[in-house]
Structure formats: C-alpha cells, structure tokens
Write an enzyme that holds these catalytic residues in place. Structure first.
Site, PDB file in Angstrom:
ATOM      1  N   ASP A   1     -12.130  -8.754   5.329  1.00 36.74           N
ATOM      2  CA  ASP A   1     -13.427  -8.779   4.638  1.00 36.74           C
ATOM      3  C   ASP A   1     -14.020 -10.184   4.695  1.00 36.74           C
ATOM      4  O   ASP A   1     -15.229 -10.367   4.944  1.00 36.74           O
ATOM      5  CB  ASP A   1     -13.278  -8.368   3.157  1.00 36.74           C
ATOM      6  CG  ASP A   1     -13.491  -6.876   2.944  1.00 36.74           C
ATOM      7  OD1 ASP A   1     -13.228  -6.107   3.885  1.00 36.74           O
ATOM      8  OD2 ASP A   1     -13.918  -6.492   1.834  1.00 36.74           O
TER       9      ASP A   1
ATOM     10  N   LYS B   1       3.193 -15.226   3.467  1.00 35.83           N
ATOM     11  CA  LYS B   1       3.364 -16.027   2.250  1.00 35.83           C
ATOM     12  C   LYS B   1       4.861 -16.302   2.127  1.00 35.83           C
ATOM     13  O   LYS B   1       5.521 -15.939   1.139  1.00 35.83           O
ATOM     14  CB  LYS B   1       2.796 -15.244   1.037  1.00 35.83           C
ATOM     15  CG  LYS B   1       2.751 -16.017  -0.254  1.00 35.83           C
ATOM     16  CD  LYS B   1       1.712 -17.124  -0.303  1.00 35.83           C
ATOM     17  CE  LYS B   1       1.813 -17.912  -1.595  1.00 35.83           C
ATOM     18  NZ  LYS B   1       1.001 -19.161  -1.576  1.00 35.83           N
TER      19      LYS B   1
ATOM     20  N   TYR C   1       0.827  -1.210   0.000  1.00 31.91           N
ATOM     21  CA  TYR C   1       0.000   0.000   0.000  1.00 31.91           C
ATOM     22  C   TYR C   1       0.863   1.262   0.000  1.00 31.91           C
ATOM     23  O   TYR C   1       0.463   2.296  -0.512  1.00 31.91           O
ATOM     24  CB  TYR C   1      -0.886   0.050   1.250  1.00 31.91           C
ATOM     25  CG  TYR C   1      -2.194  -0.672   1.153  1.00 31.91           C
ATOM     26  CD1 TYR C   1      -2.229  -2.050   1.018  1.00 31.91           C
ATOM     27  CD2 TYR C   1      -3.402   0.018   1.238  1.00 31.91           C
ATOM     28  CE1 TYR C   1      -3.442  -2.724   0.964  1.00 31.91           C
ATOM     29  CE2 TYR C   1      -4.610  -0.647   1.183  1.00 31.91           C
ATOM     30  CZ  TYR C   1      -4.619  -2.013   1.041  1.00 31.91           C
ATOM     31  OH  TYR C   1      -5.815  -2.675   0.991  1.00 31.91           O
TER      32      TYR C   1
ATOM     33  N   ASP D   1      -2.866 -18.300   1.772  1.00 32.76           N
ATOM     34  CA  ASP D   1      -3.870 -19.024   0.976  1.00 32.76           C
ATOM     35  C   ASP D   1      -4.575 -20.071   1.842  1.00 32.76           C
ATOM     36  O   ASP D   1      -5.796 -20.245   1.778  1.00 32.76           O
ATOM     37  CB  ASP D   1      -3.250 -19.649  -0.298  1.00 32.76           C
ATOM     38  CG  ASP D   1      -1.917 -20.334  -0.068  1.00 32.76           C
ATOM     39  OD1 ASP D   1      -1.381 -20.251   1.058  1.00 32.76           O
ATOM     40  OD2 ASP D   1      -1.408 -20.974  -1.007  1.00 32.76           O
TER      41      ASP D   1
ATOM     42  N   ASP E   1      -6.247  -6.711   4.687  1.00 34.86           N
ATOM     43  CA  ASP E   1      -7.391  -6.097   4.005  1.00 34.86           C
ATOM     44  C   ASP E   1      -8.325  -7.198   3.509  1.00 34.86           C
ATOM     45  O   ASP E   1      -9.534  -7.167   3.743  1.00 34.86           O
ATOM     46  CB  ASP E   1      -6.880  -5.253   2.833  1.00 34.86           C
ATOM     47  CG  ASP E   1      -8.020  -4.655   2.027  1.00 34.86           C
ATOM     48  OD1 ASP E   1      -8.941  -4.098   2.645  1.00 34.86           O
ATOM     49  OD2 ASP E   1      -7.996  -4.771   0.782  1.00 34.86           O
TER      50      ASP E   1
HETATM   51  C1  IPM Z   1     -10.324  -0.984   4.162  1.00 38.14           C
HETATM   52  C2  IPM Z   1     -10.565  -0.491   2.767  1.00 38.14           C
HETATM   53  C3  IPM Z   1      -9.391   0.401   2.355  1.00 38.14           C
HETATM   54  C4  IPM Z   1      -8.138  -0.461   2.385  1.00 38.14           C
HETATM   55  C5  IPM Z   1      -9.577   1.101   1.010  1.00 38.14           C
HETATM   56  C6  IPM Z   1     -10.832   1.940   0.973  1.00 38.14           C
HETATM   57  C7  IPM Z   1      -8.371   1.925   0.643  1.00 38.14           C
HETATM   58  O1  IPM Z   1     -10.753  -1.545   1.897  1.00 38.14           O
HETATM   59  O2  IPM Z   1     -10.231  -0.145   5.078  1.00 38.14           O
HETATM   60  O3  IPM Z   1     -10.242  -2.193   4.332  1.00 38.14           O
HETATM   61  O4  IPM Z   1      -7.845  -1.148   1.405  1.00 38.14           O
HETATM   62  O5  IPM Z   1      -7.435  -0.420   3.399  1.00 38.14           O
HETATM   63 MG    MG Z   2     -10.843  -3.441   2.858  1.00 36.15          MG
END
Ligand code: IPM
Ligand code: MG
Length: 357
Positions: free
Chosen positions: A251, A191, A142, A223, A247
């Site tokens: 999710d 990884k 990032y 993975d 990230d």
């Molecule tokens: C998160 C989001 C952000 C990230 C984006 C919006 C840049 O997906 O906070 O998880 O990738 O960190």
């Molecule tokens: Mg995210």
C-alpha cells in the site's frame, strides 16, 4: 485461443471496474481472434447476502475449474458487524488459500504522466520508481489460528504467525527468479531483530542466495524498509516479504506512485491458474457513481494475459492503450491534474478500448 475466466465483481466499486476490464478483454479477443468465456462467481459481501457465506464451496470450485480469475474488490461497512470468519475479506483469504496462491506480485511503477500525483518531492521521484513487491500470500499471521478468550476477567486475543522452511523457500525462489528477469537486485524484508519467523526467513533466504550469485541480495528490517520506500524508492528492484509486511508495504509503495487505483496484481501458485485483482479496496463511498479508476483492474487483466495465458503481445497492447489514454490527458478523479480532462470510470474504459485499435 479459448480461455475460461471466472469473474468476481464483488462489492462497492467492484462491478463497475470489472465491467471496464471485460470491455477491454473483449476488444483484445476480437482483435486477436481469441474467445474469452466469462463465468460469474459470487464472493465477498454480495455472497454473504445471497448465500450466507463469503465464498460458498461451489464458487471456489468454479474458480478452480477456470483458466484464471479476475476480481474487482470485496467488503464494505454493510458487513462490518459480521463475525471475523464470515466477513467478506474471509472470502478473499479462502479463495487465495483454496487456490494455493502463495505468490502475490504487486508492481510499484511511476507513470511519467502521473509524476505530479506522487506525494514525494520531484528530487526523489526523478530518480525513478520501478520495483515489485513479491508478497507471500497464504501463510503467516493471516493463516494462523485466531482466538479471543476471556482470561482473568478480560478479553484476550491471539493471532498466531507461523512459517515453515518450505513456505519461505518457495516464495524466496519467486523473489530471486523475478529479480533475475529484472535488474537483478533483491531486498528481503523481515523483522529478524524480534521475530523467530523472521530469523528463519532470513536463514532460508541466505541459503537460497547462494544459488543466485548474480543477484545482488540484501536484508532489510521492515521498519527501515517503510522509511526507505519514501526516502529513496529508486534503490529497490524486487522486494520479497511475508504476508502482513507485504500487505502494508505494498500500500505504501502504491501511494508513492500517485494512486492506489493504478496498481494491478497477480497471485499465482504452482499452476498457471491465477487470481488477478487491483490492489485497492471496494471504495464504498464512491460506488455506483462512475467515479472509480478502472486502470488497476484493466492492468490486472493485462497481467492475466501475460502470466497465465502466455499472451504477451495482447498484454503489451492493453498497457500501451492505457499509456495512450493517459497521454491524451484523460484522468479519473483520483489522478486528476491541472490541464487534464476529468472522466468517469466508464469513459476511461471506453478510451482504453478505443486505443486497442
Ligand atoms: C489486500 C487487502 C486484503 C489483504 C484484505 C482485503 C483482506 O488489503 O489484498 O492487500 O489484507 O490481503
Ligand atoms: Mg492490502
């Protein structure tokens, strides 16, 4: 206590979910005699529209001068054509970087009231889901250099992933310390079979693990981790991982708990001034229609009270009020179940306020 809170409403559903969280904070302030002073900060797409950039310096300065920052969500299709370094998301990354918030904490906890909303089979969910993803937030790919160049007649893009020992060690320590306060189990995800950054990550983690003999430590390849999170999430207590893996896995972790709309997060660095935000995005498709779930933002405000302001009782009150709203059968669309009452964003906020008492 008097606290200055920088408030970033942001884009899409951001303003409506933040409004509900502020209502809840006001109710807590009234009950406990605190004073929360809110300062509006523009960040994301709305800042691009108003100021031509996603995080003007004065806005970052307002956040740095606050006791903590509450954020809704940023981004949307309106700004899709904007160059990468001017996108709304770049504002969020600059804020995390500018505030030096290297440690992002995302709890994945199944609310028993929402067990049916999990896409996993009851036989898996019944073993319990209660873990935390500790994500490194201001390093890795990032924050490496990003380039797109013309080479041999075609475009070639590069994103550099870099980690230094001290960056790994400081987040690793947060992972171990978090585990010490919970069930004392830490899984470090990398990884290392492919990446040098991961091999260094693993080496530093192993060194740290010697300082925490009480913590049951293990490594897992990313993975495999993606599989294990859906196969047997009950095996996890604390996960520590680098920025991009965190990230993606956070999710995935949120989805198995039923809805991404429920999950709060904290981002902290060396000071108590943190950034608190739900982990979901700006959901432009439902923005402004009173359909969003404000609970992720309300619980983020509770985390702010707990971790930045040392207000554990107040935070407990908010979490208990959310539980009561769910127990009463109130559901926004994303968590709606048979036999429950569908409510809007505002009504969910009102209900939580009502249960603060
Ligand atoms: C998160 C989001 C952000 C990230 C984006 C919006 C840049 O997906 O906070 O998880 O990738 O960190
Ligand atoms: Mg995210």
């Amino acid at each position: 206590m008097k606290k200055n809170i920088a408030v970033i409403r942001g884009d899409g559903i951001g303003p409506e979910i933040v409004n509900e969280a502020l209502k809840v904070l006001d109710a807590v302030a009234e009950k406990y005699g605190h004073e929360f002073i809110y300062t509006d900060v523009d960040m994301g797409g709305c800042a691009i529209d108003k100021w031509g950039e996603p995080l003007p310096k004065e806005m970052l300065d307002k956040c740095l001068a606050s006791d903590s920052v509450l954020l809704g969500a940023v981004g949307g299709p309106k700004w899709d054509g904007v160059p990468g370094d001017k996108r709304p998301e770049k504002g969020l990354l600059s804020l995390r970087g500018g505030m030096k918030l290297y440690s992002n904490n995302r709890p994945a906890k199944l609310w028993k009231q929402l067990a049916d909303a999990s896409p996993l089979k009851p036989s898996i969910v019944d073993n319990g889901i209660d873990f935390i993803v500790v994500r490194e937030l201001i390093g890795g790919v990032y924050f490496g250099s990003h380039t797109t160049e013309e080479k041999n007649g075609e475009a070639v893009a590069t994103d550099i992933m870099e980690y230094s020992e001290h960056e790994i060690e400081r987040i690793g320590r947060i992972g171990f310390e978090t585990a010490m306060k919970r069930r004392k189990k830490l899984t470090s995800i990398d990884k290392a079979n492919v990446l040098d950054t991961s091999r260094l990550w693993r080496k530093v983690m192993h060194r740290l693990s010697e300082e925490y003999p009480e913590v049951e430590y293990s490594d897992m390849l990313v993975d495999n981790a993606a599989m294990q999170i859906v196969k047997d999430p009950s095996q996890f207590d604390v996960i520590v991982t680098e920025n991009l893996f965190g990230d993606i896995l956070s999710d995935e972790a949120s989805m198995i708990t039923g809805s991404i709309g429920m999950i709060p997060s904290s981002s902290l660095g060396e000071t108590s001034c943190g950034l608190y935000e739900p982990i979901h995005g700006s959901a432009p498709d439902i923005a402004g229609q009173n359909l969003a779930n404000p609970i992720g933002t309300i619980l983020s405000a509770a985390m702010m009270l707990r971790y930045s302001f040392d207000m554990a009782k107040e935070a407990d009150d908010i979490e208990a009020a959310v539980t009561k709203a769910l127990d009463a059968g109130l559901r926004t669309g994303d968590i709606m179940q048979d036999g429950c009452t569908k409510v809007g964003c505002k009504e969910m906020g009102d209900a939580v306020v009502g249960y603060i008492g």
